[in-house]
Structures are given as C-alpha cells and as structure tokens.
Design a protein around this motif. Structure first.
Motif, mmCIF file in Angstrom:
data_model
loop_
_atom_site.group_PDB
_atom_site.id
_atom_site.type_symbol
_atom_site.label_atom_id
_atom_site.label_comp_id
_atom_site.label_asym_id
_atom_site.label_seq_id
_atom_site.Cartn_x
_atom_site.Cartn_y
_atom_site.Cartn_z
ATOM 1 N N PHE A 68 0.840 -1.199 0.000
ATOM 2 C CA PHE A 68 0.000 0.000 0.000
ATOM 3 C C PHE A 68 0.878 1.254 0.000
ATOM 4 O O PHE A 68 0.617 2.206 -0.750
ATOM 5 N N LYS A 69 1.902 1.248 0.810
ATOM 6 C CA LYS A 69 2.799 2.402 0.868
ATOM 7 C C LYS A 69 3.490 2.614 -0.475
ATOM 8 O O LYS A 69 3.583 3.754 -0.961
ATOM 9 N N LYS A 70 3.959 1.537 -1.081
ATOM 10 C CA LYS A 70 4.664 1.647 -2.355
ATOM 11 C C LYS A 70 3.742 2.152 -3.466
ATOM 12 O O LYS A 70 4.104 3.056 -4.230
ATOM 13 N N ILE A 71 2.539 1.577 -3.545
ATOM 14 C CA ILE A 71 1.643 1.850 -4.678
ATOM 15 C C ILE A 71 0.858 3.141 -4.493
ATOM 16 O O ILE A 71 0.800 3.978 -5.404
ATOM 17 N N VAL A 72 0.251 3.325 -3.339
ATOM 18 C CA VAL A 72 -0.609 4.495 -3.126
ATOM 19 C C VAL A 72 0.189 5.704 -2.635
ATOM 20 O O VAL A 72 0.093 6.800 -3.188
ATOM 21 N N ASP A 73 0.988 5.497 -1.596
ATOM 22 C CA ASP A 73 1.727 6.625 -1.020
ATOM 23 C C ASP A 73 2.855 7.097 -1.928
ATOM 24 O O ASP A 73 3.090 8.305 -2.060
ATOM 25 N N ASN A 74 3.550 6.147 -2.566
ATOM 26 C CA ASN A 74 4.712 6.515 -3.373
ATOM 27 C C ASN A 74 4.441 6.533 -4.871
ATOM 28 O O ASN A 74 5.342 6.825 -5.662
ATOM 29 N N GLY A 75 3.223 6.197 -5.287
ATOM 30 C CA GLY A 75 2.859 6.297 -6.700
ATOM 31 C C GLY A 75 3.585 5.345 -7.613
ATOM 32 O O GLY A 75 3.826 5.649 -8.785
ATOM 33 N N ARG A 76 3.912 4.171 -7.096
ATOM 34 C CA ARG A 76 4.645 3.195 -7.891
ATOM 35 C C ARG A 76 3.738 2.025 -8.244
ATOM 36 O O ARG A 76 2.536 2.054 -8.054
ATOM 37 N N GLY A 77 4.341 0.948 -8.760
ATOM 38 C CA GLY A 77 3.596 -0.258 -9.082
ATOM 39 C C GLY A 77 4.402 -1.460 -8.658
ATOM 40 O O GLY A 77 4.924 -1.505 -7.560
ATOM 41 N N GLY A 78 4.555 -2.418 -9.560
ATOM 42 C CA GLY A 78 5.338 -3.598 -9.250
ATOM 43 C C GLY A 78 5.097 -4.678 -10.284
ATOM 44 O O GLY A 78 4.376 -4.474 -11.257
ATOM 45 N N TYR A 79 5.729 -5.847 -10.070
ATOM 46 C CA TYR A 79 5.471 -6.935 -10.999
ATOM 47 C C TYR A 79 4.332 -7.794 -10.469
ATOM 48 O O TYR A 79 3.654 -7.435 -9.502
ATOM 49 N N CYS A 80 4.057 -8.931 -11.127
ATOM 50 C CA CYS A 80 2.779 -9.627 -10.953
ATOM 51 C C CYS A 80 2.414 -9.907 -9.506
ATOM 52 O O CYS A 80 1.291 -9.632 -9.073
ATOM 53 N N MET A 81 3.350 -10.456 -8.720
ATOM 54 C CA MET A 81 2.993 -10.834 -7.355
ATOM 55 C C MET A 81 2.724 -9.615 -6.483
ATOM 56 O O MET A 81 1.916 -9.683 -5.551
ATOM 57 N N GLU A 82 3.350 -8.495 -6.777
ATOM 58 C CA GLU A 82 3.090 -7.275 -6.017
ATOM 59 C C GLU A 82 1.716 -6.704 -6.352
ATOM 60 O O GLU A 82 0.883 -6.487 -5.473
ATOM 61 N N VAL A 83 1.492 -6.429 -7.629
ATOM 62 C CA VAL A 83 0.246 -5.735 -7.994
ATOM 63 C C VAL A 83 -0.978 -6.636 -7.864
ATOM 64 O O VAL A 83 -2.065 -6.165 -7.519
ATOM 65 N N ASN A 84 -0.832 -7.931 -8.116
ATOM 66 C CA ASN A 84 -1.983 -8.822 -7.966
ATOM 67 C C ASN A 84 -2.300 -9.103 -6.500
ATOM 68 O O ASN A 84 -3.470 -9.237 -6.130
ATOM 69 N N ALA A 85 -1.277 -9.199 -5.645
ATOM 70 C CA ALA A 85 -1.539 -9.351 -4.215
ATOM 71 C C ALA A 85 -2.230 -8.111 -3.659
ATOM 72 O O ALA A 85 -3.198 -8.202 -2.895
ATOM 73 N N PHE A 86 -1.735 -6.945 -4.059
ATOM 74 C CA PHE A 86 -2.348 -5.689 -3.619
ATOM 75 C C PHE A 86 -3.786 -5.579 -4.122
ATOM 76 O O PHE A 86 -4.705 -5.248 -3.356
ATOM 77 N N PHE A 87 -4.012 -5.886 -5.401
ATOM 78 C CA PHE A 87 -5.353 -5.759 -5.976
ATOM 79 C C PHE A 87 -6.318 -6.747 -5.324
ATOM 80 O O PHE A 87 -7.492 -6.439 -5.121
ATOM 81 N N ALA A 88 -5.828 -7.934 -4.979
ATOM 82 C CA ALA A 88 -6.682 -8.911 -4.293
ATOM 83 C C ALA A 88 -7.171 -8.349 -2.964
ATOM 84 O O ALA A 88 -8.347 -8.499 -2.602
ATOM 85 N N ALA A 89 -6.276 -7.691 -2.205
ATOM 86 C CA ALA A 89 -6.681 -7.110 -0.917
ATOM 87 C C ALA A 89 -7.677 -5.970 -1.119
ATOM 88 O O ALA A 89 -8.616 -5.810 -0.328
#
Length: 301
Positions: A68-89
């Motif tokens: 959450f900190k990486k994607i929302v607070d820092n405006g970043r993304g990630g590869y499959c396991m990061e973004v799909n785990a985040f999106f699942a939550a």
C-alpha cells in the motif's frame, strides 16, 4: 483474509481516480464495478520492475502494508505478485470473494516454473480470471473462466482461455490446467502465454516464488528495466493502448499503431522519462542503486 481500512480504500480510489461509491456498485453491479476498477487501476498503477534496479537491496516485499505504501503513497507499481496481491486485498475490502493461484509463464525456453500470480473472483456463482500483472500481453478485463472462451483484449488483440492437458509436459494425460493464449489480431496465430491451476496458493507459496523471481540472474525482471501502464479512451472507460518504457526506449501502442516516442541513451534520460511519462521520481539514493548493473544505461563513447 486481509483487508484494508476504509480510509485506505478511500485513498486508493482517489489514487486511481474512481469517484463513484464503489461499495454500493459492488452490490448493484459487481461485474461492472470490477471491470471499471480494473481499468482505472491498470491505467494508474504501472507494471514495473524498477525496484530491482534502482535500489540498494533490490528486494521486493509482498507485505500488504508495504505494498500500500509503495503503490498508493509513493505512486509506484510492481510486478505480478506485487500488484496482484495488492489488488486482491483491495477487492476483498470492496466485498468481493476471491482467491489467488499460481501460474507458469511460457518463456523462450518453455515453461519457467511457478512464477506468476493470478486472482480468481467469484460473482453470482461464476468465476472470473482477474490479472493486473502480466504486462503488454495481458488482459485488461475480468475474463469468464470457461473452456474455449474467447474475448477482446486491447483491440485488436484477442485472448482465449482453455482447460486442457499439456501433452509435452504432463506425464498424466488426465491432468488439466487453464491456459491463457493471445493473438495480435484475428488473422494472427494463437500464442500460449501462461497456464494456471484452480488450486488456491497461500501467501507462503508466493513468498517462495517471489524469492526466485526477484533474485535469479536469468529472471526477466532482474535483467530488464520495465515500466508500463494501460491507456484509456477520452472518457476513461475503455482500454485503447499501452505506454511502455522498456530498457532503452519509450513506446506508445494504440490499436495496431505502435511507435517509439523516445530513445534513451543514458541513465539521466531514462530517469527523466520515468518522471515525464509515469510521474515516477527516483531519489538520488535509488538512482545510485543501478550503478554497475548490466541494466545500467551508459552513454556510448
């Protein structure tokens, strides 16, 4: 199952520019809501490998608060396991029922072992494949989990799901997996992209997978500086293309038209391109992290 707080959900929806009452939409039109949120997510949260290059430790956390900190607070993304785990939550927080599963990507030398993550969402008794982390050959919409189901990706690309045996891989002819294939247009041949099972994978499974993908020298993400996201139409409703930074170029793809809009020759140019096209500003410390790596861009002498 882990969910985010109401305050975090609100911040995420603001981050992707989704102003509607998403929780109410889930009750009234769950598939429509899922589709719209996925579109906005993929147009705002990039599929990227930057932390494996612009970092001192080059380690990726799958902890959901870290994500959450990486994607929302820092405006970043990630590869499959990061973004799909985040999106699942995020989807669980909205009220969706889903689980995550593992996949094997079809690489240049065949299937690469468990290295991909997908989400399977159940809506009104039907299951949908939801994957926000497969890059330029991925699917921008939820896809009904149905054998021989064909669908349009980002037009004119087409996708297909099949439930089938892998004759060159499976020793047991009774084995089946779900295969995602795609082709660039109606006239092109199908190309198998990845397959996945219906078995639920647990966070500990993805921790094992993540360790290899983020550290193995032969990993595509370890080798390649990559950042891309989906481009939506003027009304922000339908995916129409992709904006891609890969290695030493920035490319825009709209429909069948694809063009390189900037060639990158130095690290300074690539860092500026990340800010210009994706709004990602790397710190001085992050920029130092790539020094000495094979992925570093050096001016030609």
């Amino acid at each position: 199952m882990y969910t985010y707080t109401n305050e975090q959900l609100s911040r995420y929806l603001d981050h992707i520019g989704y102003r509607q009452d998403a929780r109410q939409e889930v009750l009234e039109d769950p598939l429509g809501c899922l589709t719209r949120v996925q579109h906005r997510h993929m147009a705002r949260v990039p599929f990227e490998s930057l932390s494996l290059h612009y970092s001192r430790n080059r380690l990726l956390s799958l902890d959901l608060e870290d994500l959450f900190k990486k994607i929302v607070d820092n405006g970043r993304g990630g590869y499959c396991m990061e973004v799909n785990a985040f999106f699942a939550a995020i989807l669980r927080t909205l009220g969706f029922t889903l689980y995550s599963a593992g996949g094997r990507v079809n690489g240049p030398n065949g299937y690469e072992g468990w290295s991909h993550m997908v989400n399977i969402v159940t809506i009104n008794g039907e299951r949908y494949l939801v994957d926000v982390g497969y890059g330029s050959n991925g699917m921008p919409h939820p896809v009904l989990l149905q054998h021989d189901h064909e669908f349009v990706g980002i037009a004119p690309t087409r996708g297909r799901l099949q439930y089938r045996n892998l004759p060159d891989e499976h020793a047991d002819p009774g084995q089946r997996v779900w295969m995602y294939s795609m082709k660039e247009d109606k006239a092109s041949p199908w190309r198998d992209q990845y397959h996945f099972t219906e078995t639920e994978f647990l966070p500990c499974d993805f921790e094992v997978m993540n360790l290899r993908v983020m550290t193995a020298p032969q990993s595509f993400f370890v080798q390649t500086v990559l950042c891309l996201w989906t481009l939506l139409d003027e009304e922000k409703k339908e995916p129409v293309g992709l904006l891609i930074l890969a290695r030493d170029y920035v490319k825009r793809r709209i429909g069948v038209e694809s063009c390189i809009i900037e060639q990158l020759e130095t690290e300074e140019q690539r860092v500026r391109a990340l800010e210009k096209y994706f709004g990602i500003m790397l710190s001085a410390e992050e920029r130092k992290g790539i020094r000495g790596l094979a992925s570093e861009l050096k001016a030609k002498s």
